[in-house]
Design an enzyme around this catalytic site. Structure first.
Site, PDB file in Angstrom:
ATOM      1  CB  CYS A  69      -6.553  -6.049   2.401  1.00 17.73           C
ATOM      2  SG  CYS A  69      -4.965  -5.456   1.843  1.00 17.73           S
ATOM      3  CB  CYS A 102       0.489  -8.261   3.266  1.00 17.08           C
ATOM      4  SG  CYS A 102       0.190  -6.828   2.206  1.00 17.08           S
ATOM      5  CB  SER A 122       5.405  -1.654   6.476  1.00 18.52           C
ATOM      6  OG  SER A 122       4.756  -2.864   6.150  1.00 18.52           O
ATOM      7  CD  GLU A 176       2.734   1.067   7.679  1.00 21.51           C
ATOM      8  OE1 GLU A 176       2.846   0.630   6.524  1.00 21.51           O
ATOM      9  OE2 GLU A 176       2.057   0.510   8.555  1.00 21.51           O
ATOM     10  CG  ASP A 212      -0.995   0.815   5.530  1.00 24.72           C
ATOM     11  OD1 ASP A 212      -1.929   1.620   5.392  1.00 24.72           O
ATOM     12  OD2 ASP A 212      -0.560   0.471   6.636  1.00 24.72           O
ATOM     13  CB  CYS A 261      -6.505  -2.774   5.028  1.00 26.20           C
ATOM     14  SG  CYS A 261      -6.428  -3.075   3.264  1.00 26.20           S
ATOM     15  CG  ASP A 262      -1.499  -3.143   7.427  1.00 26.21           C
ATOM     16  OD1 ASP A 262      -1.839  -4.291   7.099  1.00 26.21           O
ATOM     17  OD2 ASP A 262      -0.410  -2.651   7.112  1.00 26.21           O
ATOM     18  CE  LYS A 263      -1.682   1.656  10.041  1.00 31.84           C
ATOM     19  NZ  LYS A 263      -1.247   0.732   8.985  1.00 31.84           N
TER      20      LYS A 263
END
Length: 572
Positions: free
Chosen positions: A54, A199, A475, A449, A86, A127-129
């Site tokens: 990521c 992702c 997720s 998650e 994650d 990345c996600d966060k």
């Protein structure tokens, strides 16, 4: 060369006048010229690291952003912050670090910007966060800022079809049930992630990237270009130039992130069947501004938004396919045409959302994004629930679900690991409602998650034959009848902690209800007998987080936010 008046800029404290001589000495030590010291200082912040694909391309993109800042007459100062990825933290205690990292990212960017008196910010995240964390820092600081997503990974190929990391997680479940061999799983895991980038489905990273354009903090069309493509550097350079125009015009993030802009953000989440994590992150961003925009408000928008983008995990396509038809501007164009977005919101271009997309033509020869008059469903791909099991609400992704009602007996687990072990062992029955509790922001701590568990269920062919309810999170890659963010959480004495094995649970995603079939007297009797559960996190950052974190419905935030301010950094 532009002569900048620094009398209103934070960097005057470290670059102007005799008292700043020691500060300037440090800048000269790093090779800066007198001219560069006289220009605005712009932080170029990234979450670059070698933790996961990521973030791996962000260093390259940061150099292009710095080039843009220089071209606009500014002096870029690059710095990095952490991420927790994650996909690697998933399925074990490492996931307790994930949501906490959002706060650490926002806090560390704030501290770097404050400590060095930077005048503007270009933030790149993967990345996600890290996406909401970077946006939270921008609106918290309120210096002119431009956000840029690092870009999506390319899809992998397995047995002549596109695959993403979710296929590997689901492969673990298939392997456990005997429908996928060890050798087949090995081939899949080697094929699923062929490049750098986040992702590939409409999971949390791509959901929040979509938000970045709709909310106005990112340049139009900057989000969906895949990470490996060199054309991302063009957007990074343009982002650097854009922040200099924002400094010149004194356009700040809080001019952009209004309640209307937050509603626009919620619309694109619902329209794309995006991650339920947006139900945490949008209230958290709003909190930084001092706007009251809760999970209920997000879900109200979801309820009135059509689901039009056929993206994984509920649909067929990945981020690269959306890029191929014109990116997020195509989505925004049809939502504007349908009257679902506020077109008059300001963006980092200095123009409104409608002005930015006035020349976008909706492509008819594709089915990645449908026009609003021909949606996949008339209700958004994510909806809110409420009932005696979730008095403060819950959230579920319905994109791709074959049915919207479920009723069954509860099977209760007090940790994710206990539930995952039961799932992998096949120790549950079709029709069960699996409940994972004490995984909320405070009770976890960290609000993990549950992708390992949900993917294992799908890999076993049980994805919609059972339901899963948690006070933790799911997720963005999760699919199936999976309900998260149940509040109040068990750790705060919520009803989810009072449920016992065999209690009947009734879910109606169409009506928006979530109930345990117990009367108020029985719930009250159980509440009186309930005792708080302790955790093993009694020092360190996760303990610290648990002491200050608020409920999920308000974004699981850890400080008073814009409503508690007496000053803003940008005005110091």
């Amino acid at each position: 060369m532009t002569r900048w008046d620094k009398s209103r800029l934070p960097s005057r404290h470290v670059s102007v006048g005799p008292k700043s001589a020691p500060h300037r000495a440090f800048y000269y030590a790093m090779g800066m010229s007198d001219a560069e010291v006289e220009q605005p200082f712009v932080g170029v912040a990234t979450t670059w690291n070698e933790a996961a694909p990521c973030n791996i391309t962000l260093m390259r993109q940061a150099q292009a952003a710095k080039k843009g800042v220089k071209a606009g007459g500014g002096t870029p100062r690059e710095f990095t912050t952490i991420t927790v990825t994650d996909g690697i933290a998933m399925g074990h205690a490492g996931m307790k670090s994930s949501l906490v990292s959002r706060e650490v990212i926002a806090d560390s960017v704030e501290l770097t910007m404050r400590g060095h008196c930077y005048d503007g910010l270009v933030g790149l995240a993967g990345c996600d966060k890290s996406l909401p964390g970077m946006m939270m820092a921008m609106v918290r600081l309120n210096v002119p800022s431009v956000f840029m997503y690092g870009g999506s990974i390319l899809p992998g190929r397995y047995r002549n079809r596109d695959v993403t990391i979710i296929d590997v997680f689901e492969g673990v479940g298939a392997n456990a049930s005997g429908t996928m061999s060890d050798d087949e799983l090995d081939v899949l895991e080697h094929a699923a992630c062929p490049s750098g980038g986040s992702c590939g489905g409409q999971f949390t990273a791509n959901t929040m990237a979509t938000v970045s354009e709709a909310i106005g903090l990112a340049l139009p069309n900057s989000a969906m270009t895949p990470a490996p493509f060199d054309s991302r550097d063009m957007f990074a350079e343009a982002s650097g130039q854009a922040v200099m125009r924002l400094i010149a015009d004194d356009i700040r993030p809080r001019d952009i992130v209004t309640r209307k802009a937050l509603e626009n953000a919620a619309v694109v989440v619902a329209a794309t069947g995006g991650s339920t994590n947006a139900g945490l992150h949008l209230p958290a961003i709003a909190h930084e501004v001092g706007i009251d925009f809760t999970l209920e408000d997000v879900c109200d928008v979801f309820r009135s938004t059509p689901y039009i983008a056929d993206l994984k995990p509920g649909g067929r396509y990945v981020a690269k396919d959306l890029y191929g038809i014109g990116g997020i501007p195509v989505l925004i164009r049809t939502l504007l045409d349908g009257g679902f977005l506020h077109g008059d919101t300001l963006t980092v271009t200095g123009k409104t959302l409608a002005e930015n997309h006035a020349d976008v033509v909706f492509p008819e020869d594709q089915d990645v994004v449908r026009p609003v008059n021909n949606p996949l469903s008339t209700t958004g791909g994510v909806v809110g629930l409420r009932g005696n099991l979730a008095p403060e609400g819950a959230i579920v992704k319905i994109a791709g679900l074959a049915r919207l009602q479920f009723r069954g007996p509860a099977r209760c687990f007090d940790t994710e690991e206990a539930c995952l072990d039961a799932v992998l062992a096949g120790a549950f029955d079709e029709g069960d409602v699996l409940i994972i509790r004490y995984e909320g922001p405070r009770g976890g701590p960290g609000m993990r998650e549950m992708l390992s568990t949900t993917s294992a269920l799908y890999g076993q062919g049980m994805g919609e034959k059972v339901a899963l309810i948690t006070d933790g999170r799911f997720s963005g890659a999760t699919r199936g009848f999976c309900i998260g963010h149940v509040g109040p959480e068990a750790g705060a004495g919520g009803p989810i902690g009072l449920v016992r094995d065999g209690d009947m649970i009734a879910i109606d995603a169409a009506a928006g209800t979530l109930d345990v079939e117990l009367d108020a007297a029985e719930l009250e009797a159980r509440r009186k007998a309930w005792k708080p559960r302790t955790t093993d996190y009694n020092s360190g950052v996760i303990w610290k987080y648990a002491q200050t974190v608020g409920p999920a419905r308000l974004g699981a935030v850890s400080h008073p936010g814009g409503g508690g301010e007496t000053h803003v950094f940008a005005d110091l």
